[in-house]
Design an enzyme around this catalytic site. Sequence first.
Site, PDB file in Angstrom:
ATOM      1  N   SER A   1     -13.156 -45.101   3.875  1.00 31.41           N
ATOM      2  CA  SER A   1     -12.527 -45.953   4.886  1.00 31.41           C
ATOM      3  C   SER A   1     -13.578 -46.509   5.816  1.00 31.41           C
ATOM      4  O   SER A   1     -14.462 -45.778   6.282  1.00 31.41           O
ATOM      5  CB  SER A   1     -11.506 -45.140   5.690  1.00 31.41           C
ATOM      6  OG  SER A   1     -11.120 -45.819   6.863  1.00 31.41           O
ATOM      7  N   LYS A   2     -13.485 -47.799   6.122  1.00 35.40           N
ATOM      8  CA  LYS A   2     -14.452 -48.412   7.031  1.00 35.40           C
ATOM      9  C   LYS A   2     -14.325 -47.868   8.443  1.00 35.40           C
ATOM     10  O   LYS A   2     -15.248 -47.969   9.241  1.00 35.40           O
ATOM     11  CB  LYS A   2     -14.299 -49.933   7.029  1.00 35.40           C
ATOM     12  CG  LYS A   2     -12.949 -50.424   7.529  1.00 35.40           C
ATOM     13  CD  LYS A   2     -12.859 -51.945   7.418  1.00 35.40           C
ATOM     14  CE  LYS A   2     -11.511 -52.451   7.892  1.00 35.40           C
ATOM     15  NZ  LYS A   2     -11.402 -53.925   7.757  1.00 35.40           N
ATOM     16  N   ARG A   3     -13.169 -47.271   8.760  1.00 35.64           N
ATOM     17  CA  ARG A   3     -12.980 -46.693  10.098  1.00 35.64           C
ATOM     18  C   ARG A   3     -13.568 -45.299  10.212  1.00 35.64           C
ATOM     19  O   ARG A   3     -13.788 -44.813  11.311  1.00 35.64           O
ATOM     20  CB  ARG A   3     -11.484 -46.662  10.437  1.00 35.64           C
ATOM     21  CG  ARG A   3     -10.877 -48.023  10.718  1.00 35.64           C
ATOM     22  CD  ARG A   3      -9.400 -47.935  11.032  1.00 35.64           C
ATOM     23  NE  ARG A   3      -8.635 -47.535   9.873  1.00 35.64           N
ATOM     24  CZ  ARG A   3      -8.193 -48.379   8.949  1.00 35.64           C
ATOM     25  NH1 ARG A   3      -8.466 -49.668   9.061  1.00 35.64           N
ATOM     26  NH2 ARG A   3      -7.496 -47.954   7.922  1.00 35.64           N
TER      27      ARG A   3
END
Length: 456
Positions: free
Chosen positions: A220-222
């Site tokens: 996940s980019k988060r």
Amino acid sequence: MFHVGGARSALFNWALAEQTGGRFVLRIEDTDAARNRPEWTEGIISALAWIGVNGDNPVFEGPYFQSAYAGRHREAVAKLAADGRAYHCACTRDEVKARTGSEHRGYDGFCRDRGLTEGAVRFRTPDDGVTVVEDLVRGTVEFPNDAMEDFVVARADGSPLFVLANVVDDIEMRISHVVRAEEHLSNTPKQQLLWQALGATAPVWAHVPVIVNEKRQKLSKRRDKVALESYREEGYLAEAMVNYLMLLGWGPGDDREIMPWSEMVPLFRLEDVNPSPAFFDEKKLRAFNGEYIRALPLPVFIARCEPWLRPDWDRETFARVAELVQTRIAVLSEVTANVDFLFLDEPVFDQASWDKAMKNSAVEILGGYLARLEKAGMDPESLKTALEEVGTEYGLKLGKAQAPVRVAITGRTVGLPLFESIEVLGRERSMDRIRAALARLGGRTGAGEAGPGTGG
């Protein structure tokens, strides 16, 4: 930022295109204005170019922009409606929810036979049977048609949705293989129905496995480090990144892992891609990168280091230690911390290193070595012998005796070989640094608590 998963999918497509003499088509799907900015497009193109996917190879085609084909998209919507494969729908989400009791049940077909001429356009999904997707990675996947709603293909203003635009563009560009991430598998039966409704033969589908982190969670980019650009900026080599990404879900069928692109391409088969989630192991990537760095010819390594060397640092001095640096780093950004002590007026001290090294006999070791350094030969062997003599006086092996000298010279407990570092730094500068360390210690044994200051 360009996701490493997207880069892996691109490389699988690229390998297939090279292997078959086909084309790799880069299409920027820019019809969603909220997700479309020129700098993002440039980021995609730049990231792909870094891993070798660019117009330098004749198999590359593009970039094309989906917005340029808006006319074809509208023509396709009109054809579907004229053929009875699509219809206008005026229902709002709230109205559908009121009729079905849930916004999650999908559309109930209320407008199918109302003969409307305005509103969104929905595809008329078959009432029964199954849509069969033959996938090179996942085998035969069946989707019951009665589980699919009549999905929207165009908004009320006539603008097409991605599901239709994607199919129309693929038909226009004669796409034969769609190789993409498995999260798109759920879209595939809809797209296959559209291919058929538009009178075209669906492409070969291949949905490659999701990439997960060490907790087996989808990257996940988060939460995770997923941007290809961040690895480039940290000093990973493109060829190491390519090698590692190709092995996320695929392997050449033997024990080899470190392989150049030219050897992987002939061996690559979509049928050999494992459908199970692929673990993105940054430690393993780092090890791959270290292998590739050590394999570089020295002049190439020196050139690759340039972005991490400050403009005022003497390049001839760096060249003298470059071979030593090359064997000790895993990413190019580590070059800076390994060599900065050679170019600064005084080293940048690491507090933990100082506290660890500057205790017990540190003052005596530094003082004894300072006296010998004034007359010692300035070759590594002579410099080593001089420190061994000091260590012997205080009952210390060379490793223990080195610690305070290393920190005084370089600012850290780890780094380039100490005696080669002193040789390059020179006698006077080395002696000045030992004097400065003694001054910070106040000439007291165990005075590490005094702290080193901030250095240069």
